[in-house]
Design an enzyme around this catalytic site. Structure first.
Site, short mmCIF file in Angstrom:
data_model
loop_
_atom_site.label_atom_id
_atom_site.label_comp_id
_atom_site.label_asym_id
_atom_site.label_seq_id
_atom_site.Cartn_x
_atom_site.Cartn_y
_atom_site.Cartn_z
N ASP A 49 -40.68 -32.26 68.60
CA ASP A 49 -41.52 -33.36 68.13
C ASP A 49 -42.45 -32.81 67.06
O ASP A 49 -43.33 -31.99 67.36
CB ASP A 49 -42.30 -33.97 69.29
N GLU A 93 -47.88 -29.02 65.88
CA GLU A 93 -49.08 -29.70 65.39
C GLU A 93 -49.87 -28.75 64.50
O GLU A 93 -50.00 -27.56 64.81
CB GLU A 93 -49.94 -30.16 66.58
N ASN A 133 -47.71 -24.94 60.52
CA ASN A 133 -47.49 -25.76 59.33
C ASN A 133 -45.97 -25.87 59.15
O ASN A 133 -45.33 -24.97 58.63
CB ASN A 133 -48.13 -25.11 58.11
N ASP A 182 -48.77 -38.49 58.80
CA ASP A 182 -49.85 -38.80 57.88
C ASP A 182 -49.26 -39.37 56.59
O ASP A 182 -48.41 -38.74 55.96
CB ASP A 182 -50.66 -37.53 57.58
N LYS A 200 -52.15 -41.41 48.18
CA LYS A 200 -52.37 -41.12 46.76
C LYS A 200 -51.18 -40.36 46.18
O LYS A 200 -50.64 -39.45 46.80
CB LYS A 200 -53.66 -40.32 46.57
N ASP A 231 -45.62 -47.18 61.04
CA ASP A 231 -46.04 -48.57 60.85
C ASP A 231 -46.33 -48.86 59.39
O ASP A 231 -46.85 -49.93 59.05
CB ASP A 231 -47.25 -48.90 61.73
#
Length: 218
Positions: free
Chosen positions: A40, A65, A92, A118, A122, A154
């Protein structure tokens, strides 16, 4: 489980997140290293994985993470629960996915989930998004034949970009005829998924497989 306060967004291109990682000794991490692995990417506090690891003890789960305090918190909670098929790693992923997967037993990786990454809206920040062509290439190399990738967001443009990058690779094909998968195939929702559904937001989902052999979802 106490909640550690951390920044919601961190820049994966900053020097702080480019330091080499120490690869775990997987035989020491999992109670049964021979079990298939579910990766995940961007697991946050790991609530999805805690539920999955409890429901599916014959599968190993690895949460990646980039926010280290969340990883420390999650591993401490895992230890309190006594789950031997779950581990969280500070990493990372866009820099270290290749050495991470190369350290695993061949063909152990069967499932990959990337959920609500995330969005980095921009234009100058698009290179910070997690699903880059290099990540797709690496997953195609190490994901077992017929292995499954589940993507959801979403935010439509983010889901579209993730899908386009995977489907641009010859190894990946959709497992459903609809543009978007109507239901989460795991029946376990992340915190973001629950919050988005409660707000009446549409969830854009894709289920992909690697090559031509189908692997069932548990």
């Amino acid at each position: 489980m106490g909640r550690v306060r951390v920044r919601q967004h961190v820049n994966p291109l900053s020097g702080k997140y480019r330091q080499p990682i120490t690869l775990p000794h997987w035989e020491d991490i999992y109670g049964n290293y021979a079990q298939p692995l579910h990766l995940d990417i961007g697991c946050a506090r790991g609530k999805f994985l805690f539920k999955m690891a409890s429901l599916y003890p014959k599968t190993n789960f690895l949460g990646i993470e980039i926010r280290e305090p969340l990883v420390t918190e999650a591993n401490e909670h895992r230890d309190r629960l006594g789950l031997t098929n779950l581990h969280f790693l500070f990493c990372n992923i866009n820099l270290f996915l290749n050495p991470l997967l190369a350290s695993l037993r061949p063909d152990v990786l069967q499932w990959v989930t990337i959920q609500f990454p995330d969005p980095w809206f921009k234009h100058r920040h698009l290179k910070r998004r997690v699903v880059q062509a290099e990540l797709v290439d690496t997953l195609a190399q190490y994901l077992a034949d017929g292995g499954t990738v589940f993507l959801q967001s979403d935010i439509k443009i983010v889901a579209q970009e993730m899908g386009e990058r995977f489907l641009a690779h010859p190894n990946f094909v959709k497992q459903h005829s609809e543009n978007w998968l109507p239901k989460n195939p795991f029946d376990i929702a992340t915190e973001r998924e629950i919050a988005s559904l409660n707000k009446g937001k549409y969830i854009y989902r894709l289920l992909l497989k690697n090559l031509n052999k189908l692997v069932s979802l548990y």
